[in-house]
Design a protein around this motif. Structure first.
Motif, PDB file in Angstrom:
ATOM      1  N   CYS A  45     -57.420 -39.457   2.695  1.00 26.63           N
ATOM      2  CA  CYS A  45     -56.341 -40.084   1.966  1.00 26.63           C
ATOM      3  C   CYS A  45     -56.613 -39.935   0.469  1.00 26.63           C
ATOM      4  O   CYS A  45     -57.623 -39.352   0.073  1.00 26.63           O
ATOM      5  CB  CYS A  45     -56.177 -41.553   2.353  1.00 26.63           C
ATOM      6  N   ILE A  46     -55.710 -40.439  -0.348  1.00 32.93           N
ATOM      7  CA  ILE A  46     -55.829 -40.307  -1.794  1.00 32.93           C
ATOM      8  C   ILE A  46     -56.261 -41.643  -2.398  1.00 32.93           C
ATOM      9  O   ILE A  46     -55.733 -42.693  -2.048  1.00 32.93           O
ATOM     10  CB  ILE A  46     -54.485 -39.857  -2.410  1.00 32.93           C
ATOM     11  N   GLN A  47     -57.218 -41.567  -3.309  1.00 33.68           N
ATOM     12  CA  GLN A  47     -57.637 -42.756  -4.060  1.00 33.68           C
ATOM     13  C   GLN A  47     -57.525 -42.445  -5.547  1.00 33.68           C
ATOM     14  O   GLN A  47     -57.935 -41.376  -5.990  1.00 33.68           O
ATOM     15  CB  GLN A  47     -59.077 -43.132  -3.726  1.00 33.68           C
ATOM     16  N   PHE A  48     -56.954 -43.362  -6.325  1.00 31.86           N
ATOM     17  CA  PHE A  48     -56.956 -43.160  -7.765  1.00 31.86           C
ATOM     18  C   PHE A  48     -57.237 -44.471  -8.472  1.00 31.86           C
ATOM     19  O   PHE A  48     -57.014 -45.564  -7.940  1.00 31.86           O
ATOM     20  CB  PHE A  48     -55.670 -42.490  -8.251  1.00 31.86           C
ATOM     21  N   THR A  49     -57.784 -44.338  -9.671  1.00 32.77           N
ATOM     22  CA  THR A  49     -58.281 -45.477 -10.437  1.00 32.77           C
ATOM     23  C   THR A  49     -57.579 -45.543 -11.786  1.00 32.77           C
ATOM     24  O   THR A  49     -57.494 -44.537 -12.488  1.00 32.77           O
ATOM     25  CB  THR A  49     -59.802 -45.361 -10.658  1.00 32.77           C
ATOM     26  N   SER A  50     -57.079 -46.715 -12.120  1.00 36.11           N
ATOM     27  CA  SER A  50     -56.448 -46.936 -13.424  1.00 36.11           C
ATOM     28  C   SER A  50     -57.358 -47.814 -14.276  1.00 36.11           C
ATOM     29  O   SER A  50     -57.841 -48.847 -13.816  1.00 36.11           O
ATOM     30  CB  SER A  50     -55.087 -47.613 -13.256  1.00 36.11           C
ATOM     31  N   ARG A  51     -57.581 -47.377 -15.493  1.00 39.83           N
ATOM     32  CA  ARG A  51     -58.347 -48.177 -16.445  1.00 39.83           C
ATOM     33  C   ARG A  51     -57.433 -48.941 -17.389  1.00 39.83           C
ATOM     34  O   ARG A  51     -57.876 -49.497 -18.371  1.00 39.83           O
ATOM     35  CB  ARG A  51     -59.304 -47.266 -17.214  1.00 39.83           C
ATOM     36  N   GLY A  52     -56.122 -48.930 -17.082  1.00 41.48           N
ATOM     37  CA  GLY A  52     -55.144 -49.699 -17.822  1.00 41.48           C
ATOM     38  C   GLY A  52     -54.621 -48.956 -19.045  1.00 41.48           C
ATOM     39  O   GLY A  52     -55.235 -48.009 -19.517  1.00 41.48           O
ATOM     40  N   PRO A  53     -53.450 -49.390 -19.567  1.00 44.63           N
ATOM     41  CA  PRO A  53     -52.617 -50.463 -19.020  1.00 44.63           C
ATOM     42  C   PRO A  53     -51.744 -50.018 -17.847  1.00 44.63           C
ATOM     43  O   PRO A  53     -51.292 -50.844 -17.065  1.00 44.63           O
ATOM     44  CB  PRO A  53     -51.742 -50.861 -20.203  1.00 44.63           C
ATOM     45  N   GLU A  54     -51.500 -48.704 -17.694  1.00 39.14           N
ATOM     46  CA  GLU A  54     -50.666 -48.238 -16.598  1.00 39.14           C
ATOM     47  C   GLU A  54     -50.970 -46.776 -16.319  1.00 39.14           C
ATOM     48  O   GLU A  54     -51.175 -45.981 -17.240  1.00 39.14           O
ATOM     49  CB  GLU A  54     -49.176 -48.415 -16.931  1.00 39.14           C
ATOM     50  N   LEU A  55     -51.008 -46.430 -15.035  1.00 41.56           N
ATOM     51  CA  LEU A  55     -51.239 -45.044 -14.622  1.00 41.56           C
ATOM     52  C   LEU A  55     -50.255 -44.701 -13.518  1.00 41.56           C
ATOM     53  O   LEU A  55     -50.043 -45.490 -12.587  1.00 41.56           O
ATOM     54  CB  LEU A  55     -52.673 -44.856 -14.117  1.00 41.56           C
TER      55      LEU A  55
END
Length: 523
Positions: free
Chosen positions: A146-156
């Motif tokens: 599956c796909i995993q993604f990470t946001s460090r803010g404020p929006e991705l």
């Protein structure tokens, strides 16, 4: 309507062409250019635009001694009045010394290749860009990856964009399962966006023509967006937006064209669908009240009947990949407002094993227990979400949530020693209510098990449709899917309900006792 077009000259660098013959089409404009004076070799930007701001341009090297042919392609909306053709020197100064002739417009007839398919493994891009996305085999819901993604803010935003050509005028379903891991109240939103023109999509453009469904808890939630694609759409963007910091897992994404979309009721303008007015608060209360009456009387109004269940079960043990477990054939009897289950085949082989002793994940309660729990007075909080279509019927979609204090949704899990652990669980989800009859046509439920309970997540969907039982139509389950998981195992069941029939006085139904089970969510 191909041919030579007369250009109404407004200035030496600007002319207009009536757009009426090419509305709702993609056109190819071709013109011959020559510099009347100036540099022997210069570049001229030829542009064509429509009233809503869409435009396309091309830099064309032109000479003073010979004509140069150039082509531009642009989709035309349904209401455009004029096309504006301009010439401009590449450095930005208006060029009055460019000659145009032999302007032709031809509709583009692309070969019928069918809809382009999204690449749900490698096809993702990010706004803003960065190395935040990866394919993983860990913590997936059902897939081996599956796909995993990470946001460090404020929006991705994680998205991919397709050509909308094969989807125009058709209703599509974008469906996926999301799981979030955040430190606060951040929201992950599954979105579908249509675009116009040929400019690349930028982050600031995302709010335009956007539909989304949100998930704010850490459990897996199955979300779906249903939308009719506009006739003048040129692109289709789909993906996830995470507001704030955190991680999101995306599993089981799919984009399909609704094969059985029937025309909406006559009072709905097809050109406006699905952008219908949001119901007033009074209308929302009326719909919920009417639906509650039907739901609470649902079991009481059902006749005694039999049907056959075909249950295909898959398992993922210790995250080693999904594998088929078995296929169960079950006779379901409904008598005196109670359900009974008789297992008669496992993988097409006759068995005398009781249904609840078959092991693995099993579910019950599709014939009204869950509906009664949701619509029991004072149990659920409802909020209107969006309009939708279910098998061609226009539906209100409401989100509901039920706290553990007001819930009757039970989870059961057994162990190797034959002991059973039971718990009452909170749950939330969506109900799709037929706009005309105020009956439930589709239900999505996500369990919220308490911390420490062996079952970590559970979700189910049920589709209801009208079936003939003894010469009368009843709204009965058609298709159901159940997903659940513990620390070491995930399971997925697909149930088809077949061959509904009324039984007479000579038919007897025996209700099984309740032996310990390995794993069984039961509303």
């Amino acid at each position: 309507m191909p041919g030579v077009i007369a250009c109404s000259l407004l200035a030496a660098w600007l002319c207009t062409i009536p757009a009426a013959p090419w509305r709702s089409q993609t056109i190819r404009l071709s013109a011959s250019l020559r510099a009347e004076s100036g540099s022997p070799n210069s570049s001229i930007r030829l542009s064509i635009a429509v009233a809503d701001g869409q435009s396309v341009s091309r830099d064309v090297p032109v000479k003073t001694t010979e004509w140069t042919r150039a082509e531009l392609t642009l989709p035309i909306g349904r209401f455009e009045e004029n096309l504006t053709l301009t010439t401009q020197e590449v450095d930005g100064r208006k060029a009055a010394n460019v000659l145009l002739k032999d302007i032709t417009i031809t509709p583009v007839t692309a070969p019928d290749k069918g809809p382009s398919e999204p690449d749900f493994i490698e096809g993702w891009s990010e706004l803003p860009s960065g190395q935040h996305t990866k394919s993983t085999q860990k913590d997936c819901l059902r897939s081996s990856a599956c796909i995993q993604f990470t946001s460090r803010g404020p929006e991705l935003a994680l998205l991919q964009t397709l050509s909308a050509a094969a989807y125009r005028g058709r209703t599509v379903r974008f469906r996926a399962a999301l799981r979030t891991q955040t430190s606060g109240q951040e929201t992950a939103r599954l979105f579908l966006r249509t675009g116009r023109g040929v400019q690349p999509l930028a982050a600031e453009d995302l709010p335009d023509h956007l539909d989304y469904r949100g998930a704010r808890n850490s459990d897996w939630s199955t979300l779906e967006i249903v939308r009719k694609i506009e006739d003048d759409a040129t692109s289709l963007s789909l993906g996830i937006i995470l507001t704030g910091k955190g991680r999101v897992w995306l599993d089981q994404p799919s984009l399909t064209i609704d094969p059985d979309t029937a025309p909406p009721p006559p009072d709905i303008n097809l050109n406006e669908w699905p952008i219908l007015p949001r119901p007033t608060v009074d209308d929302q209360r009326r719909v919920i009240n009417l639906t509650s009456r039907h739901a609470l009387s649902y079991i009481r109004d059902l006749p005694n009947f039999l049907c056959t269940l075909r249950i295909q079960r898959e398992e993922n043990i210790r995250n080693n990949g999904w594998k088929p477990r078995d296929t169960l054939s079950v006779q379901l009897g409904f008598a005196d407002r109670r359900e009974s289950y008789k297992l008669f085949e496992i993988n097409s082989k006759t068995t005398t094993l009781p249904y609840r002793s078959a092991g693995g994940a099993l579910s019950e309660g599709d014939f009204g227990s869950l509906l009664a729990d949701i619509f029991r007075p004072g149990s659920a909080q409802f909020s209107w979400d969006h309009w939708g279509l279910v098998r061609g019927r226009v539906v209100h979609v409401y989100r509901y949530s039920i706290s553990v204090a007001k819930s009757e949704y039970q989870l059961h899990v057994g162990n190797a020693r034959g002991r059973e652990n039971n718990v009452v669980s909170a749950h939330h989800g969506y109900v799709a209510i037929d706009r005309e009859s105020n009956r439930i046509l589709h239900l999505e439920q996500v369990g919220d098990p308490p911390k420490g309970f062996p079952i970590l997540f559970t979700s189910s969907t049920i589709d209801y449709d009208w079936n003939d039982v003894g010469g009368r139509k009843y709204l009965l389950p058609l298709h159901a899917e159940v997903t659940m998981g513990t620390a070491n195992m995930s399971s997925f069941n697909v149930t088809e309900f077949r061959d509904y029939r009324r039984f007479g006085a000579e038919t007897q139904i025996t209700f099984e006792p309740d032996p310990p089970t390995e794993s069984k969510p039961s509303p």
